[in-house]
Design an enzyme around this catalytic site. Structure first.
Site, PDB file in Angstrom:
ATOM      1  N   CYS A  77       6.060 -10.513  -2.506  1.00 38.52           N
ATOM      2  CA  CYS A  77       7.010 -11.545  -2.935  1.00 38.52           C
ATOM      3  C   CYS A  77       7.965 -11.897  -1.781  1.00 38.52           C
ATOM      4  O   CYS A  77       7.510 -12.379  -0.752  1.00 38.52           O
ATOM      5  CB  CYS A  77       7.738 -11.117  -4.211  1.00 38.52           C
ATOM      6  SG  CYS A  77       8.580 -12.493  -5.020  1.00 38.52           S
ATOM      7  N   HIS A 191       3.234 -10.621  -7.910  1.00 31.03           N
ATOM      8  CA  HIS A 191       3.582  -9.216  -8.107  1.00 31.03           C
ATOM      9  C   HIS A 191       2.340  -8.427  -8.512  1.00 31.03           C
ATOM     10  O   HIS A 191       1.965  -8.418  -9.683  1.00 31.03           O
ATOM     11  CB  HIS A 191       4.692  -9.103  -9.159  1.00 31.03           C
ATOM     12  CG  HIS A 191       5.998  -9.566  -8.615  1.00 31.03           C
ATOM     13  ND1 HIS A 191       6.836  -8.751  -7.894  1.00 31.03           N
ATOM     14  CD2 HIS A 191       6.574 -10.791  -8.605  1.00 31.03           C
ATOM     15  CE1 HIS A 191       7.879  -9.430  -7.486  1.00 31.03           C
ATOM     16  NE2 HIS A 191       7.748 -10.684  -7.899  1.00 31.03           N
ATOM     17  N   GLU A 193       1.987  -5.399  -8.917  1.00 31.75           N
ATOM     18  CA  GLU A 193       2.353  -4.323  -9.856  1.00 31.75           C
ATOM     19  C   GLU A 193       2.482  -4.840 -11.281  1.00 31.75           C
ATOM     20  O   GLU A 193       2.639  -4.063 -12.219  1.00 31.75           O
ATOM     21  CB  GLU A 193       3.650  -3.645  -9.386  1.00 31.75           C
ATOM     22  CG  GLU A 193       4.933  -4.437  -9.596  1.00 31.75           C
ATOM     23  CD  GLU A 193       5.229  -5.486  -8.530  1.00 31.75           C
ATOM     24  OE1 GLU A 193       4.310  -5.830  -7.762  1.00 31.75           O
ATOM     25  OE2 GLU A 193       6.372  -5.980  -8.479  1.00 31.75           O
TER      26      GLU A 193
END
Lengths: 211, 251
Positions: A77, A191, A193
């Site tokens: 990001c 992202h 994750e």
């Protein structure tokens, strides 16, 4: 051991949990010198580009030194945007400059809805928040096993330009770089994750590169 | 093309999922982690865990619920209900929430929006607005829909955005639990007034209700609870229906 750089931008809980889920050994370096034994370096980030100011000359030098020793770097990001020369979000705050180009603000726009219901014009808002498709532009180890068209979770208002370093682009009224790679430097605008199995696969790929 | 998000809401009380009709008469629907796993298999785009009672006792159970869900699911996770202070938000985020949803606390103390946005980024701050039609406008209610806030929903959404909110979660009190469809007019009015995403909530009863809220309602995301909990509709079937109607989804 993967170094997860904490420079105070947002929280690292989600990234740590995802890395734990793929059994990666992770530590958070307290000082730049602690990067000297990192097998790979991850620079996460959410929020404003100016937060990267906390990555001062000592951190920059240590990250670049580790790259020089052949260890890979992944920006996530704002951490990816920081790999570029800078961002219109904080013009007086230089990026690391490993990748050519500068980040720009998405403009958004409109699109034609499939239905002629109350209003046939849909709006593409900024910030760009949600799941969007990766359009692969070339192959790279960081996207091993990831199909073009896979969707990942984005949340951002600024983006990096599509250049020769782009591995995957995404579209939100305009194209932007969603995955980049140049030598041992990689970055993802979304992202990983928070992007389900596709995101975990990309993190796994980075761990493999750092082996 | 950015996908329209389908968000499942897990209303929890003391670690168990419940769902009320018009915020009253809660009935139990299961273990949150188990439901979360099922939704994830069906490609839900995001989860909201809402502590509907928000007592001190319930909040301890909430942290455990967040941890259990965040441990194994790697999609965005928002938490709301009883988040009144920066410390409450920090505890939820520490436990694994990516976003916190402020409702009564945002009305009572609007600077809290800015405090949390500065600390965690706007993407981590949702302002939840519960509203009902009142003549020619939409009136905001707080305390689980029991108290009029003397605010107009469109104005309040604009202010929340200006103060740093990253998303608006807009619930129609009139429609909540009725399965009569989303309140599309209100959703469109708020969605067109702000540039941040608006999540529509309240009234989902059938597949076409989602088509309506993504077109006429101009919603960026739609949230539902009971329609998924009791397996009346699978997330996958809903997304296939949306795709067949030309609406971009993640499938």
């Amino acid at each position: 051991m993967i170094a997860l750089v904490d420079y105070g931008a947002g929280n690292l809980t989600s990234v740590r949990k995802a890395l734990a889920a793929i059994a990666a050994d992770v530590y958070v370096p307290a000082t730049p010198a602690d990067l000297s034994h990192a097998s790979g370096v991850i620079v996460p980030g959410v929020g404003h580009f100016s937060a990267t100011r906390a990555l001062d000359a000592a951190w920059r030098d240590a990250i670049i030194a580790r790259l020089g020793e052949g260890r890979p770097l992944l920006g996530i990001c704002v951490g990816m945007q920081w790999l570029f020369e800078g961002s219109a979000e904080a013009p007086d705050c230089p990026g690391l400059g490993l990748l050519a180009g500068s980040c720009f603000r998405l403009t958004g726009g409109t699109y034609r809805q499939p239905h002629d219901r109350a209003d046939a014009t849909g709006v593409l808002k900024v910030p760009h928040v949600g799941w969007n498709a990766l359009r692969m532009t070339r192959d790279a180890a960081i996207v091993d096993g990831v199909a073009s068209g896979s969707q990942v979770y984005f949340t951002h208002s600024y983006a990096a330009p599509v250049t020769g370093d782009t591995v995957a682009a995404a579209e939100h009224a305009e194209p932007f770089a969603s995955i980049v790679q140049r030598g041992q430097v990689s970055g993802v605008q979304f992202h990983p994750e928070k992007s389900g199995e596709v995101g975990l696969r990309i993190l796994r790929n980075f761990i493999e590169i750092a082996r | 093309m950015l996908s329209k998000r389908i968000i499942a809401c897990l209303d929890v009380r003391n670690g168990q999922v419940v769902k009320g009709i018009n915020f009253e008469g809660l009935r139990s629907a299961g273990d949150p982690a188990e439901l979360a796993r099922r939704y994830n298999r069906e490609l839900i785009d995001e989860l909201v865990i809402l502590d509907v009672t928000a007592t001190l006792e319930s909040r301890r159970a909430l942290a455990d619920t967040i941890r259990a869900v965040a441990q194994e699911l790697f999609i965005p996770l928002a938490v709301g209900g009883g988040i009144r202070t920066e410390a409450d938000a920090a505890a939820a985020i520490e436990a694994g929430a990516d976003k916190v949803s402020l409702n009564t606390a945002a009305i009572a103390s609007p600077p809290l929006i800015t405090t949390l946005a500065s600390r965690y980024g706007s993407q981590a701050v949702i302002v939840a607005i519960d509203a009902k039609r009142s003549g020619d406008h939409y009136a905001v209610y707080v305390r689980s829909g029991s108290t009029a806030a003397e605010r107009d929903a469109v104005d309040w959404a604009r202010e929340a955005e200006a103060r740093g909110a990253g998303e608006i979660l807009l619930t129609s009190i009139d429609r909540d639990g009725t399965k009569a469809g989303f309140e599309c007019e209100m959703t469109a009015a708020v969605s067109r007034a702000v540039s941040i995403p608006v999540i529509a909530s309240g009234g989902a009863g059938g597949l076409d209700h989602f088509v309506d809220v993504f077109t006429a309602g101009a919603a960026d995301a739609a949230l539902a609870a009971s329609i998924f909990h009791y397996a009346e509709t699978s997330v996958h079937a809903l997304k296939a229906h949306l795709r067949a109607h030309g609406i971009p989804v993640r499938l």
